[in-house]
Design an enzyme around this catalytic site. Structure first.
Site, PDB file in Angstrom:
ATOM      1  N   THR A   1       9.393  13.163  55.487  1.00  0.00           N
ATOM      2  CA  THR A   1      10.739  12.628  55.327  1.00  0.00           C
ATOM      3  C   THR A   1      11.251  12.966  53.931  1.00  0.00           C
ATOM      4  OG1 THR A   1      10.382  10.868  56.908  1.00  0.00           O
ATOM      5  CG2 THR A   1      11.971  10.417  55.162  1.00  0.00           C
TER       6      THR A   1
ATOM      7  N   HIS B   1       5.988  10.082  67.162  1.00  0.00           N
ATOM      8  CA  HIS B   1       5.521   9.362  65.960  1.00  0.00           C
ATOM      9  C   HIS B   1       4.947   8.010  66.382  1.00  0.00           C
ATOM     10  CE1 HIS B   1       4.971   8.142  61.951  1.00  0.00           C
ATOM     11  NE2 HIS B   1       6.092   8.533  61.411  1.00  0.00           N
TER      12      HIS B   1
ATOM     13  N   ASN C   1       1.933   4.966  61.278  1.00  0.00           N
ATOM     14  CA  ASN C   1       2.578   4.457  60.054  1.00  0.00           C
ATOM     15  C   ASN C   1       3.410   3.193  60.205  1.00  0.00           C
ATOM     16  OD1 ASN C   1       1.371   6.383  58.542  1.00  0.00           O
ATOM     17  ND2 ASN C   1       3.168   7.722  58.341  1.00  0.00           N
TER      18      ASN C   1
ATOM     19  N   TYR D   1       5.525   2.156  62.486  1.00  0.00           N
ATOM     20  CA  TYR D   1       6.858   2.209  63.089  1.00  0.00           C
ATOM     21  C   TYR D   1       6.811   1.672  64.530  1.00  0.00           C
ATOM     22  CZ  TYR D   1       7.976   4.667  58.838  1.00  0.00           C
ATOM     23  OH  TYR D   1       8.142   4.965  57.510  1.00  0.00           O
TER      24      TYR D   1
ATOM     25  N   ASN E   1       3.608   0.387  55.912  1.00  0.00           N
ATOM     26  CA  ASN E   1       4.679  -0.443  56.491  1.00  0.00           C
ATOM     27  C   ASN E   1       4.151  -1.692  57.191  1.00  0.00           C
ATOM     28  OD1 ASN E   1       6.964   1.295  55.787  1.00  0.00           O
ATOM     29  ND2 ASN E   1       6.001   2.755  57.175  1.00  0.00           N
TER      30      ASN E   1
HETATM   31  C1  LIG Z   1       7.377  12.260  50.958  1.00  0.00           C
HETATM   32  C2  LIG Z   1       6.587  11.931  52.182  1.00  0.00           C
HETATM   33  C3  LIG Z   1       7.231  11.798  53.392  1.00  0.00           C
HETATM   34  C4  LIG Z   1       6.494  11.559  54.561  1.00  0.00           C
HETATM   35  N1  LIG Z   1       7.147  11.496  55.752  1.00  0.00           N
HETATM   36  C5  LIG Z   1       6.455  11.385  56.914  1.00  0.00           C
HETATM   37  C6  LIG Z   1       7.098  11.461  58.180  1.00  0.00           C
HETATM   38  O1  LIG Z   1       8.313  11.684  58.282  1.00  0.00           O
HETATM   39  N2  LIG Z   1       6.316  11.296  59.271  1.00  0.00           N
HETATM   40  C7  LIG Z   1       4.971  11.088  59.218  1.00  0.00           C
HETATM   41  O2  LIG Z   1       4.316  10.946  60.245  1.00  0.00           O
HETATM   42  N3  LIG Z   1       4.329  11.048  58.027  1.00  0.00           N
HETATM   43  C8  LIG Z   1       5.029  11.206  56.888  1.00  0.00           C
HETATM   44  N4  LIG Z   1       4.366  11.234  55.687  1.00  0.00           N
HETATM   45  C9  LIG Z   1       2.899  11.299  55.675  1.00  0.00           C
HETATM   46  C10 LIG Z   1       2.448  12.766  55.614  1.00  0.00           C
HETATM   47  O3  LIG Z   1       2.783  13.451  56.816  1.00  0.00           O
HETATM   48  C11 LIG Z   1       0.917  12.919  55.394  1.00  0.00           C
HETATM   49  O4  LIG Z   1       0.226  12.333  56.473  1.00  0.00           O
HETATM   50  C12 LIG Z   1       0.468  12.268  54.095  1.00  0.00           C
HETATM   51  O5  LIG Z   1       1.311  12.651  53.026  1.00  0.00           O
HETATM   52  C13 LIG Z   1      -0.964  12.610  53.761  1.00  0.00           C
HETATM   53  O6  LIG Z   1      -1.101  14.032  53.638  1.00  0.00           O
HETATM   54  P1  LIG Z   1      -1.209  14.719  52.171  1.00  0.00           P
HETATM   55  O7  LIG Z   1      -2.329  14.030  51.454  1.00  0.00           O
HETATM   56  O8  LIG Z   1      -1.510  16.175  52.464  1.00  0.00           O
HETATM   57  O9  LIG Z   1       0.093  14.508  51.484  1.00  0.00           O
HETATM   58  C14 LIG Z   1       5.087  11.426  54.500  1.00  0.00           C
HETATM   59  C15 LIG Z   1       4.455  11.535  53.260  1.00  0.00           C
HETATM   60  C16 LIG Z   1       5.177  11.801  52.118  1.00  0.00           C
HETATM   61  C17 LIG Z   1       4.443  11.988  50.810  1.00  0.00           C
END
Ligand SMILES: Cc1cc2nc3c(=O)[nH]c(=O)nc-3n(C[C@H](O)[C@H](O)[C@H](O)COP(=O)(O)O)c2cc1C
Length: 376
Positions: free
Chosen positions: A27, A182, A185, A187, A242
């Site tokens: 996001t 989704h 998290n 939701y 959340n």
């Molecule tokens: C800025 C940001 C936005 C995210 N938005 C979403 C999202 O829209 N949907 C989702 O399932 N997870 C979302 N996440 C979680 C990421 O998809 C991912 O699972 C999480 O960042 C862990 O991976 P990483 O350690 O490689 O960042 C978001 C994480 C971050 C940091």
């Protein structure tokens, strides 16, 4: 070349990935502020991150107006949004990439300022998000305590399923290659799964079978549009995002994973518990289980895992058979050419959390590819 397993092909549904470095759904809150349609800036961002045969999972996108909970998140429920997403898909396809869209309803993780008519957010039950530092963002960007949501009537749940079906259809018309549900998290779909947020006494609450019903109905609706092999589902067992948290996750998630396994989906996608909540803060939880290790034995299809991976740990997860592909989040934000950097051992640019959400090009499309500034 580094990481021969990470850089080997993989079949996902009807597609053949050329490597296993997937872009996680992220996001970024940079859609058009009034229509919630993706715009040229968003197409540029995704196009920068596309690679031939590489899979991008586009950011969570509300399937209906009541599913919104943040400013600037792109929807997938209007013609303008479909047209905007088509521009994104075109940019990714022009580089030979693949793109799925993540379908979202935030449920109680919203605020009345985002809701049609200023109504309360909807949820399985009237249970607000509470807890240390858990605040809602309002439409004008203030941080306030979460409101107590309104419990959906049983008669309204069909509308939620229908909205996911329509959104899946809209995603097809927008030119996506598939959709991801989704279910993670904290939701709406996860709120139905978990016992502390689902106090219902109808066929969508109570037993595990009943709490899982909405996720399965929504997944089935997407399957009817796309076929099972172009639909993925994201889950976050042992997550805390959340206000999430099932007291005893194994019976619930064992049931969920087994039920989904029988459907022949494109993939299941886990968020590793160590990274749960990474969207809000820098976390690296210790003494937590690994979702891919726990659930791999129950899943016969393609398994994606995300959460704090490096090239080394991604390669190890694939070599050990825990996952088939790895989704990268935060370091894909700051490294548009992440697959190339991992493959060649180029340095990883650190990300700037201050520009994760909202704004324009800064911290979005202005991260350089390796060699653009530095000599290779
Ligand atoms: C800025 C940001 C936005 C995210 N938005 C979403 C999202 O829209 N949907 C989702 O399932 N997870 C979302 N996440 C979680 C990421 O998809 C991912 O699972 C999480 O960042 C862990 O991976 P990483 O350690 O490689 O960042 C978001 C994480 C971050 C940091």
């Amino acid at each position: 070349m580094n990481f021969p397993y990470l850089f080997s092909p993989l079949n996902v549904g009807p597609y053949r990935l050329q490597h296993r470095v997937v872009m996680a759904p992220l996001t970024r809150m940079r859609a058009d502020r009034s229509s919630f349609a993706p715009r040229a800036l968003n197409a540029e961002y995704y196009g920068q991150r596309a690679t031939p045969g590489g899979l991008i999972i586009a950011e969570a996108s509300p399937v209906m107006a009541t599913g919104r909970g943040n400013p600037g998140t792109p929807g997938i429920y209007s013609d303008a949004q479909i047209a905007g997403w088509r521009g994104v898909g075109d940019a990714v396809h022009a580089k030979g990439g693949l793109i799925f869209l993540q379908l979202w309803h935030v449920g109680r993780a919203s605020h009345s300022s985002f809701q049609p008519g200023g109504a309360l957010p909807v949820a399985p039950s009237a249970v607000p998000i509470t807890g240390n530092g858990m605040l809602a963002m309002t439409a004008d960007g203030k941080m306030v305590p979460y409101e107590t949501p309104r419990a959906l009537e049983t008669s309204e749940i069909g509308d939620i399923v229908e909205a996911f079906r329509q959104a899946a259809d809209n995603a097809q018309r927008a030119g996506f290659d598939g959709v991801e549900i989704h279910g993670a998290n904290g939701y709406l779909l996860e709120q139905f799964l978990q016992s502390h947020t689902n106090l219902r006494t109808d066929r969508y609450g109570g037993s595990i079978e009943n709490r899982v019903r909405l996720l399965l109905e929504v997944t089935q609706a997407a399957i009817e549009v796309w076929g099972a092999n172009r639909v993925g589902v994201r889950l976050s067992p042992y997550g805390i995002a959340n206000g999430s948290g099932e007291p005893d996750p194994m019976p619930l998630y064992t049931h969920v994973v087994k039920a989904l396994d029988s459907l022949g989906l494109a993939y299941v996608h886990f968020i590793e518990p160590r990274s749960s909540g990474a969207g809000r803060a820098e976390v690296n939880w210790t003494n937590v289980p690994s979702a891919m290790v726990l659930f791999r034995p129950l899943w016969r299809g393609v398994l994606l895992s995300a959460g704090g991976f490096t090239g080394e740990s991604a390669e190890a997860a694939i070599v050990q058979g825990h996952a088939d592909a790895i989704a990268f989040g935060r370091i894909f934000i700051s490294n548009p050419d992440l697959p190339r950097r991992l493959r060649h051992g180029f340095p990883i640019t650190p990300y700037n959390r201050a520009t994760f959400y909202g704004g324009e090009a800064a911290g979005y499309t202005d991260y350089p590819v390796y060699g653009e500034l530095e000599p290779a």
